[in-house]
Design a protein around this motif. Structure first.
Motif, PDB file in Angstrom:
ATOM      1  N   PRO A 125      23.999  48.298  36.598  1.00 52.39           N
ATOM      2  CA  PRO A 125      25.219  48.560  37.370  1.00 52.39           C
ATOM      3  C   PRO A 125      25.108  49.851  38.191  1.00 52.39           C
ATOM      4  O   PRO A 125      25.534  49.898  39.335  1.00 52.39           O
ATOM      5  CB  PRO A 125      26.310  48.703  36.306  1.00 52.39           C
ATOM      6  N   HIS A 126      24.519  50.886  37.594  1.00 50.64           N
ATOM      7  CA  HIS A 126      24.416  52.187  38.268  1.00 50.64           C
ATOM      8  C   HIS A 126      22.989  52.708  38.190  1.00 50.64           C
ATOM      9  O   HIS A 126      22.211  52.245  37.360  1.00 50.64           O
ATOM     10  CB  HIS A 126      25.369  53.201  37.602  1.00 50.64           C
ATOM     11  N   ASP A 155      20.746  54.720  36.812  1.00 49.41           N
ATOM     12  CA  ASP A 155      20.338  55.396  35.561  1.00 49.41           C
ATOM     13  C   ASP A 155      20.389  54.456  34.355  1.00 49.41           C
ATOM     14  O   ASP A 155      19.649  54.645  33.391  1.00 49.41           O
ATOM     15  CB  ASP A 155      21.123  56.695  35.238  1.00 49.41           C
ATOM     16  N   ASP A 156      21.269  53.414  34.430  1.00 55.28           N
ATOM     17  CA  ASP A 156      21.411  52.521  33.277  1.00 55.28           C
ATOM     18  C   ASP A 156      20.087  51.851  32.906  1.00 55.28           C
ATOM     19  O   ASP A 156      19.762  51.710  31.718  1.00 55.28           O
ATOM     20  CB  ASP A 156      22.464  51.434  33.554  1.00 55.28           C
ATOM     21  N   HIS A 177      29.849  47.509  33.807  1.00 55.76           N
ATOM     22  CA  HIS A 177      28.769  46.994  32.961  1.00 55.76           C
ATOM     23  C   HIS A 177      29.102  45.592  32.454  1.00 55.76           C
ATOM     24  O   HIS A 177      28.261  44.703  32.441  1.00 55.76           O
ATOM     25  CB  HIS A 177      28.536  47.925  31.767  1.00 55.76           C
TER      26      HIS A 177
HETATM   27 ZN   LIG Z   1      26.439  52.615  34.312  1.00 57.71          ZN
END
Ligand SMILES: [Zn+2]
Length: 261
Positions: free
Chosen positions: A55-56, A58-59, A170
């Motif tokens: 989703p972002h 770093d995940d 998420h």
């Molecule tokens: Zn995230």
């Protein structure tokens, strides 16, 4: 003891959040330790190609960095797809475009450390924090794009955050990817990785045993330093994470949950 009015306010704000972080830290450590020691089976690294949905920016590294590095060390194809643009990620920076660029650069650097080439990284650029607000048309377009990428690469394994990961972007990522896989009709394995699950769930929702099983643990001891370096590439992010949060991702194992369709 006397506190000036402002300091008292500050203290009231500070103590509960610190206490909350401490409780979350304890819950998270206990839950992940229980899963690692009793509630999981060892996972052997397969030779299957991989697509990681994140989703972002770093995940993917936090949840799957060890798996990605091990697969790439054996030249197994890994593709990473970021769903949002990450614009909500740096609280103190008002220029959203700047935030988006910083996070993209950080993700390219982190994934380069893990062995993923820029040609295998996709940015779908949906607005950070708003995945649940997509209207029907945007939702279908996003599902189509995900399905197109899955059809193109035909990954043997797909990784996505846990369906109850306690973060709306998420959880929606899981739903979008699941619908897209059904649309492609290819045979693949869907594995879920925890990011906020252990940290937030004990306090805010009740997890059923079926939510955290079947759980698997993948040993990442051999490439732990590499994962650490990749996490460090996200310098704009790691400084804003709650105390103790990162520690969960520096274990000698990564935890995944197999999805039973
Ligand atoms: Zn995230």
């Amino acid at each position: 003891m006397f506190y000036p009015k402002n300091s008292l306010k500050k203290l009231q704000k500070l103590v509960p959040s610190k206490l909350l972080s401490l409780l979350q830290n304890i819950h998270s450590s206990l839950l992940s330790r229980w899963i690692l020691n009793y509630g999981s089976q060892p996972l052997t690294l397969s030779q299957k190609s991989v697509m990681v949905f994140s989703p972002h920016q770093d995940d993917e590294t936090l949840g799957c960095g060890g798996m990605i590095a091990q697969k790439r060390a054996q030249a197994i194809p890994v593709t990473v797809v970021f769903l949002t643009d990450g614009q909500g990620g740096i609280g103190s920076e008002p220029d959203k475009n700047k935030v988006i660029q910083i996070r993209k650069q950080e993700s390219l650097k982190a994934l380069d450390i893990l062995g993923v080439n820029a040609a295998n990284i996709y940015f779908l650029d949906k607005v950070d924090g708003r995945l649940q607000d997509l209207d029907e048309q945007e939702k279908q377009q996003t599902v189509n794009k995900i399905a197109e990428l899955i059809n193109l690469y035909k990954p043997g394994e797909i990784y996505v955050p846990h369906y109850k990961d306690c973060h709306r972007d998420h959880e929606v990522s899981f739903q979008l990817v699941k619908v897209a896989i059904a649309q492609t009709k290819i045979t693949t394995e869907l594995l879920q990785y925890p990011i906020w699950l252990f940290w937030r769930s004990p306090l805010f929702i009740l997890l059923k045993l079926s939510d955290i099983s079947p759980a698997y643990r993948l040993s990442i001891a051999s490439i732990k330093e590499k994962k650490q370096q990749a996490i460090a590439a996200y310098s704009s992010q790691i400084k804003n994470l709650p105390n103790g949060f990162l520690k969960q991702f520096l274990n000698l194992d990564e935890i995944f949950f197999k999805t039973l369709f």
